[in-house]
Design a protein around this motif. Structure first.
Motif, PDB file in Angstrom:
ATOM      1  N   LYS A  15      34.201  41.290  29.722  1.00 26.07           N
ATOM      2  CA  LYS A  15      35.351  41.907  30.391  1.00 26.07           C
ATOM      3  C   LYS A  15      35.603  43.371  30.058  1.00 26.07           C
ATOM      4  CE  LYS A  15      39.009  40.094  27.366  1.00 26.07           C
ATOM      5  NZ  LYS A  15      39.312  41.229  26.566  1.00 26.07           N
ATOM      6  N   GLU A  41      29.215  37.546  42.565  1.00 21.41           N
ATOM      7  CA  GLU A  41      30.555  38.024  42.926  1.00 21.41           C
ATOM      8  C   GLU A  41      31.518  37.944  41.734  1.00 21.41           C
ATOM      9  OE1 GLU A  41      31.335  39.723  45.587  1.00 21.41           O
ATOM     10  OE2 GLU A  41      29.250  39.472  46.210  1.00 21.41           O
ATOM     11  N   GLN A  42      31.438  36.889  40.942  1.00 24.09           N
ATOM     12  CA  GLN A  42      32.279  36.794  39.740  1.00 24.09           C
ATOM     13  C   GLN A  42      31.991  37.955  38.795  1.00 24.09           C
ATOM     14  OE1 GLN A  42      32.541  32.853  37.760  1.00 24.09           O
ATOM     15  NE2 GLN A  42      31.427  32.099  39.563  1.00 24.09           N
ATOM     16  N   ARG A 101      30.690  40.904  39.597  1.00 19.36           N
ATOM     17  CA  ARG A 101      31.143  42.159  40.225  1.00 19.36           C
ATOM     18  C   ARG A 101      32.647  42.367  40.076  1.00 19.36           C
ATOM     19  NH1 ARG A 101      27.415  41.725  45.586  1.00 19.36           N
ATOM     20  NH2 ARG A 101      25.726  43.067  44.857  1.00 19.36           N
ATOM     21  N   LYS A 102      33.407  41.296  39.950  1.00 17.38           N
ATOM     22  CA  LYS A 102      34.855  41.418  39.736  1.00 17.38           C
ATOM     23  C   LYS A 102      35.165  41.909  38.317  1.00 17.38           C
ATOM     24  CE  LYS A 102      36.225  38.002  43.136  1.00 17.38           C
ATOM     25  NZ  LYS A 102      36.708  36.632  43.373  1.00 17.38           N
TER      26      LYS A 102
END
Length: 164
Positions: A23, A41-42, A44-45
């Motif tokens: 993170k 996608e997870q 990229r967030k």
């Protein structure tokens, strides 16, 4: 200065502890066998994603993520591919690319075995983050975090998460 999160072999599954470990990263690098667009996608967030496809990745992921990536991060040249071997036992195609590109960091996945090895013969740091997913014979999910500051590679950390 860039804080890098390095993972491989998620095989369609991103454990919450791996996501939490990533993170605070400025970039996430994935060395193949992503397994699903949902995992991409997870990631990229969390942070911008650089990735290569692996041998289990379907056509959709192969269209988005190349087999090989060569790029600069700060002043460090990086070569990343999924099946590349390790010092003394490089996959032939990867070895040719290493000899041509002369990267400072060579990243591969595939083996599910975490390795960080100085390769003095090719003047590079080989990194394999092991497997972050739940598929395979490995006993622990693993991930690496490190910093690149100019030409310096430092502050390497390893996360191990038991599979069961």
């Amino acid at each position: 200065m860039q804080k890098i999160g390095l993972i491989s072999d998620t095989h369609g599954s991103l454990h919450p502890k791996i996501a939490s470990f990533l993170k605070d990263c400025n970039q996430i690098w994935h060395a193949g066998d992503i397994g699903s667009m949902d995992v991409a996608e997870q990631l990229r967030k969390i942070a911008p994603l650089k990735a290569v496809h692996g041998n289990i990745d379907g056509q959709g992921l192969r269209m988005i993520f190349p087999e090989h990536q060569v790029f600069l991060c700060e002043e460090v040249k990086v070569y990343m591919t999924h099946i590349g071997g390790y010092p003394g036992k490089y996959e032939p195609k990867a070895l040719k690319r290493i000899q041509k590109e002369k990267p400072r960091i060579f990243i591969s996945g595939h083996s599910h075995i975490l390795k960080v090895i100085n390769d003095h013969a090719h003047n590079l740091l080989h990194m394999n983050p092991g497997a972050a997913g739940n598929f395979g014979y490995h006993q622990k999910r693993t991930a690496i975090r490190f910093e690149i500051d100019g030409s310096n590679i430092r502050e390497l950390e390893v996360l191990e998460v038991p599979r069961r």
